[in-house]
Enzyme design. Structure first.
Site, PDB file in Angstrom:
ATOM      1  N   ASN A  63      37.803  39.715  36.040  1.00  0.00           N
ATOM      2  CA  ASN A  63      37.232  40.990  36.449  1.00  0.00           C
ATOM      3  C   ASN A  63      36.117  41.453  35.511  1.00  0.00           C
ATOM      4  O   ASN A  63      34.937  41.214  35.782  1.00  0.00           O
ATOM      5  CB  ASN A  63      38.341  42.048  36.545  1.00  0.00           C
ATOM      6  CG  ASN A  63      37.891  43.282  37.294  1.00  0.00           C
ATOM      7  OD1 ASN A  63      36.706  43.531  37.443  1.00  0.00           O
ATOM      8  ND2 ASN A  63      38.844  44.058  37.765  1.00  0.00           N
ATOM      9  N   ASP A  64      36.487  42.064  34.405  1.00  0.00           N
ATOM     10  CA  ASP A  64      35.488  42.650  33.507  1.00  0.00           C
ATOM     11  C   ASP A  64      34.416  41.643  33.066  1.00  0.00           C
ATOM     12  O   ASP A  64      33.256  42.005  32.903  1.00  0.00           O
ATOM     13  CB  ASP A  64      36.180  43.219  32.259  1.00  0.00           C
ATOM     14  CG  ASP A  64      37.074  44.396  32.608  1.00  0.00           C
ATOM     15  OD1 ASP A  64      36.797  45.055  33.637  1.00  0.00           O
ATOM     16  OD2 ASP A  64      38.034  44.652  31.866  1.00  0.00           O
ATOM     17  N   VAL A  65      34.806  40.390  32.874  1.00  0.00           N
ATOM     18  CA  VAL A  65      33.846  39.396  32.365  1.00  0.00           C
ATOM     19  C   VAL A  65      32.807  38.996  33.402  1.00  0.00           C
ATOM     20  O   VAL A  65      31.916  38.201  33.121  1.00  0.00           O
ATOM     21  CB  VAL A  65      34.553  38.123  31.850  1.00  0.00           C
ATOM     22  CG1 VAL A  65      35.459  38.449  30.682  1.00  0.00           C
ATOM     23  CG2 VAL A  65      35.338  37.435  32.954  1.00  0.00           C
ATOM     24  N   TYR A 111      40.761  45.485  32.652  1.00  0.00           N
ATOM     25  CA  TYR A 111      41.254  46.049  31.401  1.00  0.00           C
ATOM     26  C   TYR A 111      40.397  47.215  30.925  1.00  0.00           C
ATOM     27  O   TYR A 111      40.899  48.191  30.381  1.00  0.00           O
ATOM     28  CB  TYR A 111      41.270  44.945  30.356  1.00  0.00           C
ATOM     29  CG  TYR A 111      41.865  45.342  29.045  1.00  0.00           C
ATOM     30  CD1 TYR A 111      43.206  45.700  28.958  1.00  0.00           C
ATOM     31  CD2 TYR A 111      41.091  45.357  27.892  1.00  0.00           C
ATOM     32  CE1 TYR A 111      43.759  46.052  27.752  1.00  0.00           C
ATOM     33  CE2 TYR A 111      41.641  45.706  26.680  1.00  0.00           C
ATOM     34  CZ  TYR A 111      42.972  46.062  26.608  1.00  0.00           C
ATOM     35  OH  TYR A 111      43.510  46.399  25.412  1.00  0.00           O
ATOM     36  N   ALA A 112      39.090  47.114  31.170  1.00  0.00           N
ATOM     37  CA  ALA A 112      38.203  48.169  30.685  1.00  0.00           C
ATOM     38  C   ALA A 112      38.336  49.445  31.510  1.00  0.00           C
ATOM     39  O   ALA A 112      37.788  50.482  31.161  1.00  0.00           O
ATOM     40  CB  ALA A 112      36.751  47.686  30.693  1.00  0.00           C
TER      41      ALA A 112
END
Lengths: 107, 473
Positions: free
Chosen positions: B400-402, B439-440
């Site tokens: 996701n975030d990456v 996560y972010a």
């Protein structure tokens, strides 16, 4: 500062630099086995644990050194075995469909 | 120095050389296994040499010998069992545990050595020189922090302790107080005083500090924490080497300390956060969610299984982007099956692996290697990013975030984080259960990109369905 300490400090600093030089070349693909392998290397603390065990005479020392030896051996044996287990999975070509692919039929 | 002593010292040197050479061989997957064996050989030499030295000295008592043999049997048995049975997804907690015992053993050496010196020297002030007391205190502090910190990290990864960041009541104050206590106690000992109780104050403070340090750290930050603790253990072992005046401990400890430090830096860079920032905590703590406005205005396109299968099957280049969600869903084998199917149709398939995909450095590579993915297909971020421009379909699973393009803009919680350039692909398929956040705690702008099709499914089931759909073509 004694000569011994100076020599030990020299070894320490050079070993750190050597570590930086060697480890910077390890590709990200292998970072987990690298960490696990490095982990086994600090199991060398077993050598120190054996020394304190050898000279332990009172009960406290004996207990402390037993724990230290057990901890360190766990570190050494477990570390190397698990690193080897990981590294043998890294193959250039897919393995023959006997071991790993046995769980599911080959597509 | 008698002959035997000289020989054993040379054997230790050989062992140390084995460690360095073994690590050098780790620079390629083709030679790494051999490197690990060389390193293990060096270790066997060093330990064997020590055993010979102790026994032929003649000074070792039967009790001491028994203690050593029993310790080796117990520790070795446990280590072997755990190493043989551990699942690859559980690797971070095992490495953490080995870290804990290594650091613990190093601290015990210093504790035992100090207690013995204190009793022999009958507590005369100044009787323990700085050359001994400085590494003793450092060994105990670093080893103690590593011991409890690593056990806690391991517990968090196992799920025994909540993986969520836990705020320590009084947080910073507790840390400050512990640091102050340790500093005062250390200075007291370094000033020449000999005191076992004070030593125990240092031990207690370090053990507590290890807990308060790791408690506030969340699951996705674990790669940094584990690397840092790894570095600590190495340093503690080197300090034990100073205490005992043993070079092989110093060399091995320094090597590990350096390796841990490099990995810590790499992991922190891959999240664009400083190590200090991670240790202090924060991120995904609740308020961060406000920064998500960038994703407004776009609409999400849901994709059917058959459409996705057609896109993949008729593509030339496909890049798979696996995240930790893939491992959580145990879908590594399913993804490899899909990749093999596509390759059989002449599609080029490779995997784009972000450095922090997983719970420790390089974790995702091991998980995919276990699923029989050949390592030349596992590509590092910097290496594969330019190839997204030529990629027909990027398949994102559990990452996701990456992949969030918002990282290229300032002002979001992920800003500045190096990302995989998934949005450069001609078309993007995301397998995801829902529109949930990473996560972010922010929305992923990739999902509203017009090129993106969302396949709402569990990773494992979704991949199995895709395999079936591709086969049916």
């Amino acid at each position: 500062m004694s000569t011994e300490l100076l020599a030990a400090l020299t070894v320490f600093v050079l070993a750190i630099l050597c570590g930086f030089a060697v480890i910077s070349k390890v590709p990200a693909t292998l970072h987990t086995p690298l960490m696990s392998g490095a982990n086994s290397i600090h199991g060398i603390v077993l050598v120190g644990s054996m020394f304190i065990a050898a000279s332990a005479t009172d009960l406290l020392s004996q207990v402390l050194s037993f724990v230290a030896v057990a901890f360190a051996t766990m570190n050494v044996v477990g570390g190397y075995v698990v690193t080897d287990r990981m590294l043998q999975m890294f193959r250039r070509k897919p393995a023959e469909p006997k071991a790993a692919a046995a769980a599911e039929p080959k597509a | 120095m008698d002959l035997l002593d000289t020989i054993v010292r040379l054997v230790w040197l050989l062992g140390a050389a084995g460690f360095v050479f073994g690590l050098m061989r780790m620079n390629s997957p083709a030679t790494a296994r051999n490197g690990n064996l060389i390193s293990a050989g060096g270790m066997a030499l060093a330990i064997g040499g020590t055993a010979v030295l102790l026994v032929s000295n003649g000074s070792i008592s039967t009790t001491a010998l028994l203690i050593i043999v029993a310790g080796i049997a117990v520790g070795g048995g446990l280590g072997l069992y755990m190493a043989r049975t551990v699942k690859m997804t559980a690797m971070p907690q095992l490495v953490s545990l080995f870290n804990a015992v290594g650091g613990g053993a190093a601290a015990l050496i210093a504790i035992d050595d100090y207690i013995r010196l204190a009793s022999v020297q009958s507590l005369l002030p100044g009787s323990i020189p700085l050359e001994v007391s400085i590494p003793t205190v450092l060994d105990i502090v670093i080893g103690g922090i590593t011991f409890t910190g690593s056990i806690l990290a391991s517990g968090k990864l196992m799920g025994i302790i909540s993986g969520k960041p836990i705020k320590v009541p009084g947080g910073q104050l507790v840390t400050l107080a512990l640091a102050l206590i340790t500093a005062v106690a250390a200075i007291y000992l370094w000033a020449g005083n000999v005191s076992v109780p004070i030593l125990f104050v240092i031990i207690a403070a370090s053990l507590i500090f290890g807990i308060t340090m790791v408690l506030p750290i969340g699951g996705a930050d674990m790669p940094v924490v584990i690397s840092l603790l790894n570095s600590f253990t190495g340093t503690a072992v080197a300090m034990a080497g100073f205490v005992l005046g043993n070079d092989v401990l110093i060399i091995a400890g320094a090597l590990v300390g350096a390796s841990g430090a490099i990995l810590t830096k790499l992991m922190a860079d891959a999240m664009n956060r400083s190590v200090v920032n991670i240790m202090i905590g924060g991120f995904g703590g609740g308020e961060g969610t406000v920064g998500a406005v960038g994703a407004e205005g776009g609409s999400v396109r849901s994709l059917g299984m058959d459409d996705a299968a057609i896109q993949l099957a008729y593509a030339q280049n496909v890049i798979i982007v696996p995240g930790y969600g893939l491992a959580v869903a145990q879908a590594q084998h399913a993804v490899r099956e899909l990749a093999e199917l596509l390759e059989a149709r002449g599609v080029n398939v490779s995997y784009a692996i972000h450095p922090v995909a997983g719970r420790m450095p390089g974790h995702m590579n091991v998980l995919l290697a276990e699923a029989n993915v050949p390592y030349p297909q596992l590509r590092e971020m910097d290496d594969i990013n330019p190839e997204f421009d030529r990629c027909d379909v990027a398949l994102v699973i559990g990452a996701n975030d990456v992949t969030n393009p918002a990282a290229r803009r300032a002002g979001t919680p992920v800003s500045g984080m190096p990302i995989l350039d998934v949005d450069h692909a001609k078309s993007i398929i995301v397998i995801k259960r829902s529109m949930g956040r990473g996560y972010a705690g922010i929305d992923n702008e990739l999902y509203v990109n017009p090129k993106t099709g969302m396949l709402f499914a569990d990773a494992k089931q979704g991949l199995a369905d895709l395999v079936a759909a591709v086969k049916a073509l």
